[in-house]
Enzyme design. Structure first.
Site, PDB file in Angstrom:
ATOM      1  N   SER A  26       1.235  -1.053  -0.203  1.00 33.83           N
ATOM      2  CA  SER A  26      -0.031   0.108  -0.214  1.00 33.83           C
ATOM      3  C   SER A  26       0.685   0.914   0.188  1.00 33.83           C
ATOM      4  O   SER A  26       1.452   1.365  -0.576  1.00 33.83           O
ATOM      5  CB  SER A  26      -0.986   0.108   1.390  1.00 33.83           C
ATOM      6  OG  SER A  26      -2.093   0.942   1.003  1.00 33.83           O
ATOM      7  N   ASP A  55      -8.257  -3.482  -6.820  1.00 31.56           N
ATOM      8  CA  ASP A  55      -8.116  -3.435  -5.460  1.00 31.56           C
ATOM      9  C   ASP A  55      -9.155  -1.979  -5.407  1.00 31.56           C
ATOM     10  O   ASP A  55      -8.546  -1.386  -6.769  1.00 31.56           O
ATOM     11  CB  ASP A  55      -6.707  -2.909  -6.048  1.00 31.56           C
ATOM     12  CG  ASP A  55      -5.681  -2.671  -4.347  1.00 31.56           C
ATOM     13  OD1 ASP A  55      -6.455  -1.867  -3.655  1.00 31.56           O
ATOM     14  OD2 ASP A  55      -4.827  -3.720  -3.954  1.00 31.56           O
ATOM     15  N   HIS A 114      -7.175  -5.797  -1.609  1.00 32.68           N
ATOM     16  CA  HIS A 114      -5.591  -5.294  -1.150  1.00 32.68           C
ATOM     17  C   HIS A 114      -4.464  -5.968  -0.200  1.00 32.68           C
ATOM     18  O   HIS A 114      -4.871  -6.651   0.834  1.00 32.68           O
ATOM     19  CB  HIS A 114      -6.406  -3.861  -0.313  1.00 32.68           C
ATOM     20  CG  HIS A 114      -5.173  -3.002  -0.068  1.00 32.68           C
ATOM     21  ND1 HIS A 114      -4.297  -2.061  -1.379  1.00 32.68           N
ATOM     22  CD2 HIS A 114      -4.517  -2.801   1.076  1.00 32.68           C
ATOM     23  CE1 HIS A 114      -3.129  -1.540  -0.659  1.00 32.68           C
ATOM     24  NE2 HIS A 114      -3.997  -1.452   1.296  1.00 32.68           N
TER      25      HIS A 114
END
Length: 552
Positions: free
Chosen positions: A223, A448, A477
């Protein structure tokens, strides 16, 4: 010395702003960012010669923890108070096969990474055997020197209203609360927040590397930590042995552009993955037999919560809280879809809800981010790269995104207005190219919601020599350690043996066709027809409009 050039807004510019003025406001944008000095000055001896005093981590017996001291501003280390960075280490479980240090970081920006090496090493035992896995709380976060911008009450108020309300009074309220958040950051942490940037954080990381006594590190980051890892690799390419970037933001551009794609990607995940899934299990959740029926039921619940918010103990559940819970629980299909569906179903029969259902609703609807997370999140995203300061633009754009992609688009104005109000930062601009790096492994799913595939493709193009592993047929994710043998095999071979794919590759995802709690749906003729009609997961290969890496 201030790290800000000048404020974009006068301090009380919004307090009495009329609706017409909101629509015509035009404020100056940030000046072009200057290039980063990749060489940088030598690290002063008081930082370079410190010793890490490793001690057992509280509550994590497999981890050692320590603290290191860093300058507030790496470009002017003799000015301002020093900061403390909390670091951790999970020693390689097979010292005879130890091959080095794997540094990992957390997402957000604003999440804690201090204790993550413990679980990481357990989930990938071969990697945990071969590497000392190390982590840290980034400056501004958790056990490191923390940032503070809001009280709990102010944080709750930021999300307490209905972001879809486009009335002049509601827009004024959104802009006022964004201005108040910025003022709170400067009042409570004004000597810290200007230096909460990714560019400063990667210099903390390199000091950590040096204090560990190694020339090079390998890296894993999911991320926001892809942005952090890409900046580290750009500033210190000679220090990188291997790097895995999992669920990628477009770190080649600006935060404004990266976040601008999120309304569409969250809506896509909601409408093309979650809603078809809950409709498939209508016999269990009673939420509608088709995607359209499930969406209509969700929207009806949102309208009902707008008119009659639900009180659960000290928690008030209104329309924004429904958005929050939905946004936060579509990141992972197998772990989160069933609990979100159960909570939505419980709201529909609330007077008869069981104690377990009420507990679940309280947990899902009452655990959205935190004031500490928000303080670091806004500091980093507003400081790193320039934002457009024209409020009229953001009001118009957010109206369009609220209409087209309401799940996350409705809150776009609150987030963008915060960065538009932020004093113009003087952070150096880091331009990611991949120059001087070994092959980097990138991972991303097609749907995502937080780190959309279009942004990952742009980042992949910028990071020359990288290899992209696309997970098809789903939208989780975080791809590594997510139960996908194809992905895990590629990452393990890369980290353990240096075996990178010769070309970009695809791995088939689990999609959203799994059964809640192991139950198989009844295969009636109608259920077969309904499941066959579920929309396929398209391969999104073209960039779309360029909002947040998991923090919406």
């Amino acid at each position: 010395m201030s790290a800000f050039r000048k404020p974009r807004w006068p301090r009380a510019a919004l307090s009495g702003m009329a609706a017409a003025a909101l629509l015509t406001a035009a404020l100056p944008t940030a000046p072009p960012a200057r290039a980063a000095d990749r060489s940088g000055p030598p690290v002063p001896a008081r930082y370079a010669h410190q010793q890490l005093n490793w001690q057992p981590c509280a509550g994590k017996p497999s981890l050692e923890c320590a603290r290191m001291t860093v300058p507030r501003d790496w470009h002017h280390p003799d000015t301002g108070a020093d900061l403390t960075i909390a670091v951790s280490r999970h020693r390689a479980t097979d010292p005879a096969r130890r091959r080095g240090v794997l540094m990992m970081a957390a997402g957000g920006p604003g999440a804690s990474g201090l204790t993550r090496p413990a679980d990481f090493a357990v989930r990938s035992p071969a990697v945990g055997a071969a590497y000392d896995v190390v982590g840290f709380d980034q400056r501004g976060v958790g056990s490191s020197t923390p940032a503070r911008c809001q009280t709990d009450a102010e944080f709750q108020d930021f999300y307490a209203h209905d972001f879809r309300d486009r009335s002049p009074a509601a827009l004024r309220g959104v802009l006022d609360r964004s201005r108040q958040l910025v003022a709170g950051c400067l009042r409570r942490s004004g000597d810290l927040v200007p230096w909460l940037t990714t560019e400063q954080a990667v210099r903390d990381m390199d000091l950590f590397r040096a204090l560990l006594g190694v020339r090079k590190i390998s890296y894993y980051g999911p991320s926001y930590a892809t942005w952090l890892g890409a900046y580290y690799a750009t500033e210190f390419p000679q220090r990188v042995e291997r790097a895995v970037l999992d669920s990628n933001l477009d770190f080649s551009g600006t935060w404004q552009d990266a976040e601008a794609g999120q309304p569409r990607s969250f809506q896509r995940r909601f409408e093309q993955d979650f809603l078809p899934w809950i409709a498939r299990y209508d016999a269990r959740y009673h939420y509608g037999r088709t995607t359209a029926e499930a969406k209509a039921r969700w929207e009806a619940r949102r309208r009902a919560l707008h008119d009659h918010p639900l009180t659960v103990g000290s928690l008030t559940i209104g329309p924004n809280q429904l958005d929050n819970a939905t946004i936060q629980n579509i990141y992972n299909a197998q772990r989160q879809f069933p609990q979100l569906a159960s909570a939505l179903s419980a709201l529909d029969h609330w007077p008869a809800a069981t104690p377990a259902e009420r507990t679940l609703v309280g947990k899902l609807f009452g655990s959205y981010l935190s004031p500490g997370f928000a303080a670091t999140f806004f500091s980093v995203t507003c400081n790193d790269t320039p934002w457009r300061g024209d409020l009229g633009y953001w009001i118009r754009r957010s109206a369009e995104d609220t209409a087209a992609h309401p799940l996350a688009g409705a809150r776009e104005l609150a987030y963008a207005a915060t960065c538009a109000a932020w004093p113009v930062p003087a952070a150096p601009r880091v331009r990611v190219t991949g120059k001087g790096l070994p092959t980097t492994l990138m991972l991303n799913s097609e749907h995502d919601p937080a780190t959309h595939y279009e942004g990952a493709l742009a980042a992949h193009r910028a990071l020359r020599g990288s290899r992209l592993v696309t997970v098809t047929g789903g939208g989780d994710h975080g791809q590594y350690q997510n139960g996908n043998a194809c992905v895990d095999g590629l990452v393990n071979a890369y980290l353990l043996d240096g075996a990178a794919p010769e070309h970009d590759v695809t791995c088939e995802g689990r999609g959203h066709r799994f059964h809640p709690a192991g139950r198989q749906p009844r295969r009636t003729r109608s259920s077969v027809l309904r499941s066959a009609a579920l929309p396929a997961s398209p391969s999104w290969t073209a960039p779309v409009i360029p909002a947040r890496a998991g923090a919406l």
